[in-house]
Motif scaffolding. Structure first.
Motif, PDB file in Angstrom:
ATOM      1  N   VAL A  99       0.838  -1.200   0.000  1.00 58.66           N
ATOM      2  CA  VAL A  99       0.000   0.000   0.000  1.00 58.66           C
ATOM      3  C   VAL A  99       0.873   1.250   0.000  1.00 58.66           C
ATOM      4  O   VAL A  99       1.960   1.270   0.592  1.00 58.66           O
ATOM      5  CB  VAL A  99      -0.955   0.022   1.212  1.00 58.66           C
ATOM      6  N   ALA A 100       0.403   2.291  -0.656  1.00 57.63           N
ATOM      7  CA  ALA A 100       1.199   3.500  -0.863  1.00 57.63           C
ATOM      8  C   ALA A 100       1.645   4.136   0.447  1.00 57.63           C
ATOM      9  O   ALA A 100       2.748   4.684   0.539  1.00 57.63           O
ATOM     10  CB  ALA A 100       0.410   4.503  -1.697  1.00 57.63           C
ATOM     11  N   THR A 101       0.800   4.074   1.490  1.00 55.72           N
ATOM     12  CA  THR A 101       1.179   4.721   2.744  1.00 55.72           C
ATOM     13  C   THR A 101       2.376   4.031   3.404  1.00 55.72           C
ATOM     14  O   THR A 101       3.138   4.666   4.132  1.00 55.72           O
ATOM     15  CB  THR A 101      -0.003   4.755   3.723  1.00 55.72           C
ATOM     16  N   SER A 102       2.549   2.724   3.163  1.00 48.11           N
ATOM     17  CA  SER A 102       3.727   2.039   3.689  1.00 48.11           C
ATOM     18  C   SER A 102       4.986   2.513   2.958  1.00 48.11           C
ATOM     19  O   SER A 102       6.054   2.659   3.559  1.00 48.11           O
ATOM     20  CB  SER A 102       3.577   0.525   3.550  1.00 48.11           C
ATOM     21  N   LEU A 103       4.853   2.750   1.658  1.00 50.06           N
ATOM     22  CA  LEU A 103       5.977   3.305   0.905  1.00 50.06           C
ATOM     23  C   LEU A 103       6.306   4.709   1.412  1.00 50.06           C
ATOM     24  O   LEU A 103       7.479   5.076   1.540  1.00 50.06           O
ATOM     25  CB  LEU A 103       5.632   3.361  -0.587  1.00 50.06           C
ATOM     26  N   ASP A 104       5.277   5.482   1.713  1.00 48.93           N
ATOM     27  CA  ASP A 104       5.485   6.828   2.248  1.00 48.93           C
ATOM     28  C   ASP A 104       6.202   6.774   3.602  1.00 48.93           C
ATOM     29  O   ASP A 104       7.025   7.643   3.918  1.00 48.93           O
ATOM     30  CB  ASP A 104       4.150   7.551   2.408  1.00 48.93           C
ATOM     31  N   LEU A 105       5.885   5.757   4.404  1.00 50.74           N
ATOM     32  CA  LEU A 105       6.538   5.597   5.700  1.00 50.74           C
ATOM     33  C   LEU A 105       8.031   5.327   5.509  1.00 50.74           C
ATOM     34  O   LEU A 105       8.878   5.927   6.203  1.00 50.74           O
ATOM     35  CB  LEU A 105       5.887   4.457   6.478  1.00 50.74           C
ATOM     36  N   GLN A 239       3.507  10.072  12.138  1.00 47.35           N
ATOM     37  CA  GLN A 239       2.846   8.966  11.425  1.00 47.35           C
ATOM     38  C   GLN A 239       2.076   8.124  12.431  1.00 47.35           C
ATOM     39  O   GLN A 239       2.601   7.749  13.481  1.00 47.35           O
ATOM     40  CB  GLN A 239       3.874   8.098  10.686  1.00 47.35           C
ATOM     41  N   LEU A 240       0.808   7.858  12.130  1.00 48.86           N
ATOM     42  CA  LEU A 240      -0.040   7.023  12.973  1.00 48.86           C
ATOM     43  C   LEU A 240      -0.525   5.828  12.164  1.00 48.86           C
ATOM     44  O   LEU A 240      -0.853   5.961  10.980  1.00 48.86           O
ATOM     45  CB  LEU A 240      -1.250   7.815  13.477  1.00 48.86           C
ATOM     46  N   ASP A 241      -0.582   4.661  12.793  1.00 50.92           N
ATOM     47  CA  ASP A 241      -1.121   3.476  12.122  1.00 50.92           C
ATOM     48  C   ASP A 241      -2.639   3.543  12.117  1.00 50.92           C
ATOM     49  O   ASP A 241      -3.266   3.897  13.121  1.00 50.92           O
ATOM     50  CB  ASP A 241      -0.673   2.198  12.836  1.00 50.92           C
ATOM     51  N   VAL A 242      -3.230   3.208  10.968  1.00 52.81           N
ATOM     52  CA  VAL A 242      -4.683   3.091  10.823  1.00 52.81           C
ATOM     53  C   VAL A 242      -4.954   1.779  10.112  1.00 52.81           C
ATOM     54  O   VAL A 242      -4.037   1.181   9.521  1.00 52.81           O
ATOM     55  CB  VAL A 242      -5.272   4.280  10.020  1.00 52.81           C
ATOM     56  N   PRO A 243      -6.197   1.274  10.158  1.00 50.85           N
ATOM     57  CA  PRO A 243      -6.482  -0.026   9.540  1.00 50.85           C
ATOM     58  C   PRO A 243      -6.096  -0.123   8.072  1.00 50.85           C
ATOM     59  O   PRO A 243      -5.750  -1.204   7.586  1.00 50.85           O
ATOM     60  CB  PRO A 243      -8.004  -0.165   9.722  1.00 50.85           C
ATOM     61  N   THR A 244      -6.118   0.992   7.342  1.00 50.17           N
ATOM     62  CA  THR A 244      -5.797   0.960   5.914  1.00 50.17           C
ATOM     63  C   THR A 244      -4.325   1.239   5.614  1.00 50.17           C
ATOM     64  O   THR A 244      -3.935   1.279   4.453  1.00 50.17           O
ATOM     65  CB  THR A 244      -6.663   1.982   5.160  1.00 50.17           C
ATOM     66  N   GLY A 245      -3.511   1.440   6.647  1.00 49.13           N
ATOM     67  CA  GLY A 245      -2.094   1.717   6.411  1.00 49.13           C
ATOM     68  C   GLY A 245      -1.555   2.736   7.401  1.00 49.13           C
ATOM     69  O   GLY A 245      -1.340   2.432   8.564  1.00 49.13           O
ATOM     70  N   SER A 246      -1.355   3.957   6.944  1.00 48.71           N
ATOM     71  CA  SER A 246      -0.809   5.016   7.795  1.00 48.71           C
ATOM     72  C   SER A 246      -1.498   6.333   7.470  1.00 48.71           C
ATOM     73  O   SER A 246      -2.031   6.518   6.372  1.00 48.71           O
ATOM     74  CB  SER A 246       0.702   5.191   7.569  1.00 48.71           C
ATOM     75  N   THR A 247      -1.468   7.232   8.447  1.00 44.16           N
ATOM     76  CA  THR A 247      -1.876   8.603   8.194  1.00 44.16           C
ATOM     77  C   THR A 247      -0.756   9.499   8.708  1.00 44.16           C
ATOM     78  O   THR A 247      -0.056   9.151   9.664  1.00 44.16           O
ATOM     79  CB  THR A 247      -3.214   8.945   8.888  1.00 44.16           C
ATOM     80  N   PHE A 248      -0.569  10.642   8.052  1.00 47.66           N
ATOM     81  CA  PHE A 248       0.551  11.531   8.359  1.00 47.66           C
ATOM     82  C   PHE A 248       0.012  12.896   8.770  1.00 47.66           C
ATOM     83  O   PHE A 248      -0.882  13.444   8.118  1.00 47.66           O
ATOM     84  CB  PHE A 248       1.459  11.665   7.136  1.00 47.66           C
TER      85      PHE A 248
END
Length: 288
Positions: A99-105, A239-248
């Motif tokens: 998922v894109a948010t993991s790449l962003d992390l 960065q916070l973990d959410v069910p769909t990946g991460s939020t920034f």
């Protein structure tokens, strides 16, 4: 014509900072377009991260907005330069699989000057052993395919290589006692994970501190988070973990609140040496 790739979180952040700069001086898109001698659509797309921007243009726009913070502008110009160079990074290999948010992390960690974090029920991702990571991802709902599981494990192991760089970020990980007690993979896996955690805590750039149950109540109990320090404080990121990946998060209020929370939790936590003793005791109990 190939489809335009969606902007990364870092690219969106650059645009967001340009928008903050414009709004700080009270200019509308139309007014800014007149000053920059461009059109408001270009400014809007740049501020949303859809359009790239050169380092020179960042400096011109900052000057037009009378921004006095030279270190801040230099950092933004460097972010713009990175996008123009557009070199492929290791996480791009996973672009169609993760998922894109993991790449962003991973991108956030790569560019961080320092990392701070608090984990309540899991080991910090950068300090996880492969067997522990496997046990965590085996609990994913819906279950991952065998190929997806191996991909996620490999990605997390690659993330941890940021600690091996010559100029790696200085890291402070606050780990609640609950995470030391959770039985991901069973006692044997957890015991080896705690041994791995002790090894990682000996790195010069890594500090591990434990929040024991005896601390009792503390700020934001139950919430894990990851705080990346940028080249200047304005470019820090939460960065916070959410069910769909991460939020920034990166508003001034969020950054100030999370910095204060981390400072408070560090005060409540055990010191590095006492934390290592605590982890050794927990490892012995798992191995008993």
């Amino acid at each position: 014509m190939s489809a335009r790739k969606p902007p990364t979180e870092r690219q969106r952040r650059l645009g967001a900072e340009l928008r903050k700069m414009r709004e700080h001086v009270g200019l509308s898109l139309t007014e800014a377009a007149a000053i920059h001698r461009t059109d408001k659509t270009t400014i809007s797309n740049t501020e949303s991260g859809r359009f790239g921007v050169s380092a020179d243009r960042v400096r011109v726009w900052a000057a037009n907005y009378s921004c006095p913070e030279h270190d801040y502008v230099d950092a933004l110009a460097e972010m713009a330069r990175e996008r123009r160079v557009s070199t492929t990074q290791w996480w791009d290999e996973y672009r169609d699989a993760i998922v894109a948010t993991s790449l962003d992390l991973a991108e956030m960690e790569h560019h961080a000057t320092a990392l701070r974090g608090v984990q309540i029920t899991h080991m910090p991702g950068l300090l996880q052993s492969e067997d522990y990571t496997r046990a965590v991802f085996e609990q994913t709902v819906p279950p991952l395919t065998p190929e997806g599981l191996e991909c996620r494990i490999a990605f997390r192991m690659r993330r941890s290589e940021v600690l091996d760089r010559a100029e790696s970020p200085r890291c402070t990980f606050l780990i609640h006692e609950a995470a030391l007690r959770m039985q991901f993979g069973g006692a044997k896996v957890v015991s080896k994970q705690l041994d791995h955690l002790l090894e990682q805590s000996e790195r010069e750039n890594v500090t591990v501190r434990v929040l024991p149950f005896s601390v009792g109540a503390y700020p934001s109990a139950g919430s894990s988070m990851h705080y990346a320090c940028g080249p200047v404080p304005q470019l820090d990121t939460v960065q916070l973990d959410v069910p769909t990946g991460s939020t920034f998060l990166h508003s001034e209020t969020h950054l100030a609140n999370y910095r204060a929370m981390l400072d408070r939790l560090e005060q409540l936590s055990l010191g590095p040496e006492r934390s290592r003793d605590f982890i050794r005791e927990a490892a012995q109990q798992h191995g008993a």
